[in-house]
Design a protein around this motif. Structure first.
Motif, PDB file in Angstrom:
ATOM      1  N   UNK A   1      47.892  39.086  46.039  1.00  0.00           N
ATOM      2  CA  UNK A   1      47.004  40.225  45.784  1.00  0.00           C
ATOM      3  C   UNK A   1      47.733  41.304  44.982  1.00  0.00           C
ATOM      4  N   UNK A   2      48.991  41.562  45.372  1.00  0.00           N
ATOM      5  CA  UNK A   2      49.772  42.602  44.688  1.00  0.00           C
ATOM      6  C   UNK A   2      50.028  42.223  43.232  1.00  0.00           C
ATOM      7  N   UNK A   3      50.486  40.991  43.011  1.00  0.00           N
ATOM      8  CA  UNK A   3      50.761  40.547  41.639  1.00  0.00           C
ATOM      9  C   UNK A   3      49.463  40.469  40.844  1.00  0.00           C
ATOM     10  N   UNK A   4      48.415  39.943  41.469  1.00  0.00           N
ATOM     11  CA  UNK A   4      47.116  39.852  40.802  1.00  0.00           C
ATOM     12  C   UNK A   4      46.601  41.212  40.377  1.00  0.00           C
ATOM     13  N   UNK A   5      46.850  42.211  41.196  1.00  0.00           N
ATOM     14  CA  UNK A   5      46.433  43.572  40.847  1.00  0.00           C
ATOM     15  C   UNK A   5      47.198  44.076  39.635  1.00  0.00           C
ATOM     16  N   UNK A   6      48.501  43.818  39.599  1.00  0.00           N
ATOM     17  CA  UNK A   6      49.314  44.239  38.450  1.00  0.00           C
ATOM     18  C   UNK A   6      48.894  43.509  37.165  1.00  0.00           C
ATOM     19  N   UNK A   7      48.411  42.269  37.332  1.00  0.00           N
ATOM     20  CA  UNK A   7      47.973  41.478  36.170  1.00  0.00           C
ATOM     21  C   UNK A   7      46.489  41.689  35.839  1.00  0.00           C
ATOM     22  N   UNK A   8      45.815  42.559  36.601  1.00  0.00           N
ATOM     23  CA  UNK A   8      44.384  42.824  36.413  1.00  0.00           C
ATOM     24  C   UNK A   8      43.525  41.577  36.597  1.00  0.00           C
ATOM     25  N   UNK A   9      43.885  40.754  37.574  1.00  0.00           N
ATOM     26  CA  UNK A   9      43.097  39.564  37.885  1.00  0.00           C
ATOM     27  C   UNK A   9      42.017  39.977  38.879  1.00  0.00           C
ATOM     28  N   UNK A  10      40.759  39.774  38.497  1.00  0.00           N
ATOM     29  CA  UNK A  10      39.661  40.118  39.395  1.00  0.00           C
ATOM     30  C   UNK A  10      38.818  38.911  39.787  1.00  0.00           C
TER      31      UNK A  10
END
Length: 200
Positions: free
Chosen positions: A151-160
């Motif tokens: 979730x943290x990495x996905x947030x930094x990568x703007x993965x929704x």
């Protein structure tokens, strides 16, 4: 077993990790701990009874990663709301956050610490690969932490959504996000095999 979890007797899970993999997971878990922050009770003079009734924040975190880890309970970005209903939902979310966020943070801290401790206890064999064996409880802590890390990495990568993930596979090697993408995908594979193992 390399790169994926497998069941072990007693309901736990095991995975073989090399030195680099151990270092990556440990580093990410430590960064997660730093992001979540220390708990209110980590002050040695803290009153345990006061801590039991301590209230948390009522506003969402400013950091987008923390917002993803501690989302509003009553917010639906898809919903079209009138001003009054939107204000009611904000009030309900604030109240819910005030009484739950401290416990949620404590749980995430405990899980991430369990991951760090289990990695610190590993002893690599001659070929620099160690087999991590987890009890059922430790497996659950790992599963929750792997989810938080993604979730943290996905947030930094703007993965929704899933479409964003598909685009990640096509990133050129020179893209500065590539190492983070590789970590995101690798952790996803670990998480998936751990889920499969625990459900098996």
């Amino acid at each position: 077993m390399p790169g994926h979890f497998e069941p072990i007797p007693g309901g736990g899970a095991a995975v073989a990790l090399d030195d680099v993999e151990i270092s990556i997971i440990r580093s990410l878990a430590v960064q997660l701990l730093e992001l979540i922050g220390p708990g209110p009770a980590e002050d040695a003079s803290a009153d345990p009874l006061a801590e039991l009734f301590a209230e948390g924040p009522s506003e969402p975190p400013a950091d987008p990663v923390l917002k993803r880890l501690f989302p509003d309970a009553y917010t639906d970005p898809e919903a079209t709301l009138g001003p009054r209903e939107a204000e009611e939902r904000r009030a309900h979310s604030a109240e819910f956050r005030r009484f739950t966020e401290n416990d949620l943070r404590a749980g995430k801290r405990e899980n991430a610490l369990a991951v760090v401790r289990s990695l610190d206890a590993l002893v690599a064999e001659g070929d620099s690969v160690a087999v991590l064996e987890l009890s059922p409880e430790e497996s659950q802590q790992w599963l929750r932490t792997l989810n938080d890390l993604r979730l943290a990495i996905g947030s930094r990568l703007d993965i929704t959504d899933e479409d964003d993930t598909d685009l990640l596979y096509r990133l050129p090697d020179e893209d500065p996000r590539k190492p983070m993408v590789m970590a995101y995908l690798w952790l996803g594979g670990l998480q998936e095999t751990l889920v499969t193992t625990l459900m098996g």
